[in-house]
Design an enzyme around this catalytic site. Structure first.
Site, PDB file in Angstrom:
ATOM      1  N   GLY A 132     -31.066 -26.128  -6.410  1.00 23.60           N
ATOM      2  CA  GLY A 132     -31.061 -26.497  -4.997  1.00 23.60           C
ATOM      3  C   GLY A 132     -29.876 -27.368  -4.643  1.00 23.60           C
ATOM      4  N   GLU A 168     -21.853 -18.969  -3.945  1.00 21.69           N
ATOM      5  CA  GLU A 168     -21.023 -19.490  -5.054  1.00 21.69           C
ATOM      6  C   GLU A 168     -19.587 -19.713  -4.604  1.00 21.69           C
ATOM      7  OE1 GLU A 168     -21.984 -20.304  -8.030  1.00 21.69           O
ATOM      8  OE2 GLU A 168     -24.043 -19.595  -7.945  1.00 21.69           O
ATOM      9  N   ALA A 198     -21.448 -20.038 -13.083  1.00 26.03           N
ATOM     10  CA  ALA A 198     -22.043 -18.893 -12.395  1.00 26.03           C
ATOM     11  C   ALA A 198     -20.960 -17.986 -11.813  1.00 26.03           C
ATOM     12  CB  ALA A 198     -22.984 -19.382 -11.298  1.00 26.03           C
ATOM     13  N   THR A 255     -17.533 -19.240  -0.773  1.00 20.94           N
ATOM     14  CA  THR A 255     -17.185 -18.035  -0.024  1.00 20.94           C
ATOM     15  C   THR A 255     -15.773 -17.586  -0.419  1.00 20.94           C
ATOM     16  OG1 THR A 255     -16.125 -19.195   1.808  1.00 20.94           O
ATOM     17  CG2 THR A 255     -18.524 -18.902   1.965  1.00 20.94           C
ATOM     18  N   ARG A 315     -19.522  18.028  -4.000  1.00 22.22           N
ATOM     19  CA  ARG A 315     -19.686  18.291  -2.561  1.00 22.22           C
ATOM     20  C   ARG A 315     -18.529  19.155  -2.041  1.00 22.22           C
ATOM     21  NH1 ARG A 315     -23.269  18.195   1.687  1.00 22.22           N
ATOM     22  NH2 ARG A 315     -22.192  17.753   3.638  1.00 22.22           N
ATOM     23  N   CYS A 321     -21.507 -26.457 -12.685  1.00 25.15           N
ATOM     24  CA  CYS A 321     -22.505 -25.379 -12.816  1.00 25.15           C
ATOM     25  C   CYS A 321     -22.022 -24.137 -12.063  1.00 25.15           C
ATOM     26  CB  CYS A 321     -23.854 -25.804 -12.241  1.00 25.15           C
ATOM     27  SG  CYS A 321     -24.527 -27.302 -12.963  1.00 25.15           S
ATOM     28  N   GLN A 361      -6.501  15.321  -0.227  1.00 25.46           N
ATOM     29  CA  GLN A 361      -5.650  14.183  -0.581  1.00 25.46           C
ATOM     30  C   GLN A 361      -6.221  12.852  -0.118  1.00 25.46           C
ATOM     31  OE1 GLN A 361      -1.683  14.982   0.809  1.00 25.46           O
ATOM     32  NE2 GLN A 361      -1.331  16.573  -0.706  1.00 25.46           N
ATOM     33  N   SER A 388     -20.758 -24.599   2.515  1.00 29.20           N
ATOM     34  CA  SER A 388     -19.453 -24.715   1.866  1.00 29.20           C
ATOM     35  C   SER A 388     -19.098 -26.165   1.558  1.00 29.20           C
ATOM     36  CB  SER A 388     -18.365 -24.117   2.773  1.00 29.20           C
ATOM     37  OG  SER A 388     -18.614 -22.741   2.972  1.00 29.20           O
TER      38      SER A 388
HETATM   39  C1  LIG Z   1     -28.773 -14.457  -1.013  1.00 23.00           C
HETATM   40  C2  LIG Z   1     -28.245 -15.855  -1.209  1.00 23.00           C
HETATM   41  C3  LIG Z   1     -28.632 -16.597  -2.310  1.00 23.00           C
HETATM   42  C4  LIG Z   1     -28.175 -17.920  -2.460  1.00 23.00           C
HETATM   43  N1  LIG Z   1     -28.622 -18.673  -3.542  1.00 23.00           N
HETATM   44  C5  LIG Z   1     -28.315 -20.008  -3.592  1.00 23.00           C
HETATM   45  C6  LIG Z   1     -28.893 -20.850  -4.610  1.00 23.00           C
HETATM   46  O1  LIG Z   1     -29.605 -20.371  -5.514  1.00 23.00           O
HETATM   47  N2  LIG Z   1     -28.651 -22.172  -4.578  1.00 23.00           N
HETATM   48  C7  LIG Z   1     -27.862 -22.761  -3.614  1.00 23.00           C
HETATM   49  O2  LIG Z   1     -27.700 -23.974  -3.643  1.00 23.00           O
HETATM   50  N3  LIG Z   1     -27.298 -21.974  -2.649  1.00 23.00           N
HETATM   51  C8  LIG Z   1     -27.506 -20.633  -2.604  1.00 23.00           C
HETATM   52  N4  LIG Z   1     -26.965 -19.835  -1.611  1.00 23.00           N
HETATM   53  C9  LIG Z   1     -26.185 -20.476  -0.547  1.00 23.00           C
HETATM   54  C10 LIG Z   1     -24.695 -20.202  -0.619  1.00 23.00           C
HETATM   55  O3  LIG Z   1     -24.121 -20.864  -1.707  1.00 23.00           O
HETATM   56  C11 LIG Z   1     -24.085 -20.621   0.732  1.00 23.00           C
HETATM   57  O4  LIG Z   1     -24.535 -19.652   1.684  1.00 23.00           O
HETATM   58  C12 LIG Z   1     -22.583 -20.677   0.688  1.00 23.00           C
HETATM   59  O5  LIG Z   1     -22.157 -21.826  -0.006  1.00 23.00           O
HETATM   60  C13 LIG Z   1     -21.954 -20.699   2.085  1.00 23.00           C
HETATM   61  O6  LIG Z   1     -22.553 -21.662   2.878  1.00 23.00           O
HETATM   62  P1  LIG Z   1     -23.070 -21.291   4.357  1.00 23.00           P
HETATM   63  O7  LIG Z   1     -23.878 -20.063   4.282  1.00 23.00           O
HETATM   64  O8  LIG Z   1     -23.690 -22.531   4.906  1.00 23.00           O
HETATM   65  O9  LIG Z   1     -21.764 -20.924   5.170  1.00 23.00           O
HETATM   66  P2  LIG Z   1     -20.751 -21.959   5.867  1.00 23.00           P
HETATM   67  O10 LIG Z   1     -20.341 -23.010   4.889  1.00 23.00           O
HETATM   68  O11 LIG Z   1     -21.320 -22.401   7.173  1.00 23.00           O
HETATM   69  O12 LIG Z   1     -19.498 -20.998   6.114  1.00 23.00           O
HETATM   70  C14 LIG Z   1     -19.480 -20.052   7.190  1.00 23.00           C
HETATM   71  C15 LIG Z   1     -18.080 -19.456   7.277  1.00 23.00           C
HETATM   72  O13 LIG Z   1     -17.121 -20.493   7.515  1.00 23.00           O
HETATM   73  C16 LIG Z   1     -16.116 -20.442   6.530  1.00 23.00           C
HETATM   74  N5  LIG Z   1     -15.632 -21.795   6.231  1.00 23.00           N
HETATM   75  C17 LIG Z   1     -16.365 -22.909   5.955  1.00 23.00           C
HETATM   76  N6  LIG Z   1     -15.561 -23.950   5.732  1.00 23.00           N
HETATM   77  C18 LIG Z   1     -14.274 -23.496   5.832  1.00 23.00           C
HETATM   78  C19 LIG Z   1     -12.987 -24.081   5.711  1.00 23.00           C
HETATM   79  N7  LIG Z   1     -12.837 -25.375   5.388  1.00 23.00           N
HETATM   80  N8  LIG Z   1     -11.918 -23.315   5.915  1.00 23.00           N
HETATM   81  C20 LIG Z   1     -12.043 -21.990   6.231  1.00 23.00           C
HETATM   82  N9  LIG Z   1     -13.223 -21.367   6.359  1.00 23.00           N
HETATM   83  C21 LIG Z   1     -14.337 -22.118   6.167  1.00 23.00           C
HETATM   84  C22 LIG Z   1     -16.773 -19.815   5.315  1.00 23.00           C
HETATM   85  O14 LIG Z   1     -15.807 -19.243   4.427  1.00 23.00           O
HETATM   86  C23 LIG Z   1     -17.665 -18.765   5.979  1.00 23.00           C
HETATM   87  O15 LIG Z   1     -16.902 -17.630   6.273  1.00 23.00           O
HETATM   88  C24 LIG Z   1     -27.326 -18.486  -1.489  1.00 23.00           C
HETATM   89  C25 LIG Z   1     -26.904 -17.709  -0.400  1.00 23.00           C
HETATM   90  C26 LIG Z   1     -27.335 -16.407  -0.265  1.00 23.00           C
HETATM   91  C27 LIG Z   1     -26.879 -15.591   0.920  1.00 23.00           C
END
Ligand SMILES: Cc1cc2nc3c(=O)[nH]c(=O)nc-3n(C[C@H](O)[C@H](O)[C@H](O)COP(=O)(O)OP(=O)(O)OC[C@H]3O[C@@H](n4cnc5c(N)ncnc54)[C@H](O)[C@@H]3O)c2cc1C
Length: 393
Positions: free
Chosen positions: A136, A373, A251, A375, A277, A247, A289, A144
């Site tokens: 968590g 892990e 991963a 983005t 196909r 960690c 091509q 992020s």
């Molecule tokens: C199916 C699934 C399983 C997951 N499992 C886990 C888990 O087990 N444990 C856990 O802790 N988390 C888990 N996560 C969470 C995952 O790690 C986060 O979704 C990820 O870190 C992105 O955070 P966010 O979704 O809040 O996006 P945001 O951080 O809000 O980002 C949204 C967008 O903004 C962009 N962005 C953000 N900051 C910047 C910046 N400084 N410059 C440019 N672009 C930026 C990002 O690249 C993205 O395109 C999981 C997510 C999913 C979808």
């Protein structure tokens, strides 16, 4: 159209770069996935069901904590572990995600930051798949940028009391233990890791429904309201935000390999389909091509991705890998796999959107893999910071 069976993907004799042990591990994992996951995965994906029946057989093959030593773990090299994740994700990214979380995000921090008592309690049981874990870090408002987290731990006598919300947590509702990252009140808000047994009062987990991605993996929200844990549940070696990031690096390495598996599955399916196909003059679509251009792009990118991740694995096995190397491999290989999934879906035409073929499932899964892990964009910034010396976050 006859059923399409995976034949392996090796354009430049990549297998010759692997040693006998590595090939054996890869082939064992490949057979296991072919015999046990491929026959059920489309049903699991439709139903949104994690195939829990595979936990014990995967444990028996040493997939959990595979690159750790002792506690019953297989002690695989990093390249061997990577080849396992490649084959798992060739089956399904959700099942690979489960193994990544169990291994790299729960067993690894216990192994690296845990006390002897914590290691002896959890690692043998987790290796056998008798106990499951979740990690968590992410919160509803902080993905992020995990340093902004609001989850807090307060020391009260010989206990810690935890409060906060975690979101998007893989395996949350099936876990016996959660590794929870929290800011500690009387340690100047330092981020530390805590082992929270999921049956403690105040701990709740609820599944996130309506996902169109990683449907064969459990994803949950966690709520901690005045959860009391003994002070011995603190991971004593955890020391600031760098600990969860260590960690994530483990991963991400597995994901960089795993993405190749998904790409191979899509490419091989599209190649075989294109030879069967026929459209125009009773010729296979592979004779056109524009179709060949797509296949040529895919096999070139898969081959480059294999070489990239093998070198990163060799660096990791000799203790020379840097986090930016792993970022490059995760960023490139997941992007490459997503592009392969899109091109393969295109080659299958209408059949590409149906689950008679694995491609659309991989495509939808890879959208999550691109986001979690770190983005794609965040890895761009990590590589940018590495080459310029300037943080652009
Ligand atoms: C199916 C699934 C399983 C997951 N499992 C886990 C888990 O087990 N444990 C856990 O802790 N988390 C888990 N996560 C969470 C995952 O790690 C986060 O979704 C990820 O870190 C992105 O955070 P966010 O979704 O809040 O996006 P945001 O951080 O809000 O980002 C949204 C967008 O903004 C962009 N962005 C953000 N900051 C910047 C910046 N400084 N410059 C440019 N672009 C930026 C990002 O690249 C993205 O395109 C999981 C997510 C999913 C979808």
């Amino acid at each position: 159209m006859p059923a399409i069976k995976f034949r392996g993907v090796d354009f430049i004799g990549f297998d010759a770069l692997l040693n006998d042990d590595e090939r054996l591990v890869r082939d064992t994992a490949r057979s296991f996935i072919e015999d046990n996951l491929v026959p059920i995965i489309e049903e699991c994906n439709r139903a949104g069901r994690f195939p829990r029946e595979l936990v014990k057989p995967m444990a028996d093959l040493g997939f959990f904590g595979a690159s750790l030593n002792g506690y019953g773990c297989a002690g695989m090299s990093n390249v061997e572990y990577g080849l396992v994740t490649q084959e798992l994700e060739r089956g399904d990214s959700g099942v690979r995600s489960f193994v990544s979380v169990q291994s790299a995000l729960v067993m690894y921090p216990i192994y690296t930051f845990g006390s002897d008592e914590q290691k002896n309690t959890w690692l043998p049981a987790m290796q056998k798949g008798e106990k499951l874990g979740c990690f968590g870090l992410t919160e509803p408002d902080f993905g992020s940028n995990p340093g902004g987290m609001r989850t807090r731990a307060k020391k009260v006598g010989k206990e810690y009391v935890l409060n906060g919300e975690k979101m998007w947590i893989t395996s949350g509702t099936i876990a016996d233990v959660a590794v929870i990252w929290a800011k500690v009140d009387d340690e100047a808000d330092k981020v530390r890791g805590f082992l929270v047994e999921t049956d403690r009062p105040g701990f709740k987990a609820a599944d996130i429904h309506g996902k169109w991605s990683l449907r064969a993996s459990v994803t949950s929200g966690l709520s901690l309201q005045d959860v009391h844990i003994p002070e011995s549940n603190l991971l004593p070696g955890s020391d600031g935000l760098k600990s969860p990031l260590m960690c994530l690096n483990q991963a991400r390495f597995g994901i960089a390999w795993g993405a190749i598996g998904a790409a191979m599955a899509c490419y091989d399916c599209a190649l075989q389909y294109s030879l069967l196909r026929k459209q125009f003059r009773d010729q296979p679509i592979a004779s056109h091509q524009l179709v060949q251009e797509k296949l040529a792009w895919m096999i070139s990118e898969i081959t480059k991705a294999q070489l990239l991740v093998l070198q990163v694995g060799r660096l990791k096995d000799t203790g020379k890998v840097q986090h930016q190397h792993i970022s490059m491999a995760k960023r490139n290989n997941v992007w490459m796999a997503l592009e392969c999934a899109r091109l393969s879906r295109d080659i299958l035409g209408a059949n590409g959107v149906a689950d008679d073929y694995p491609i659309m499932r991989h495509l939808m899964n890879l959208e999550s893999v691109k986001t979690y892990e770190g983005t794609h964009d965040i890895h761009t910034l990590i590589i940018g910071a590495s080459v310029t010396g300037i943080d652009a976050f």
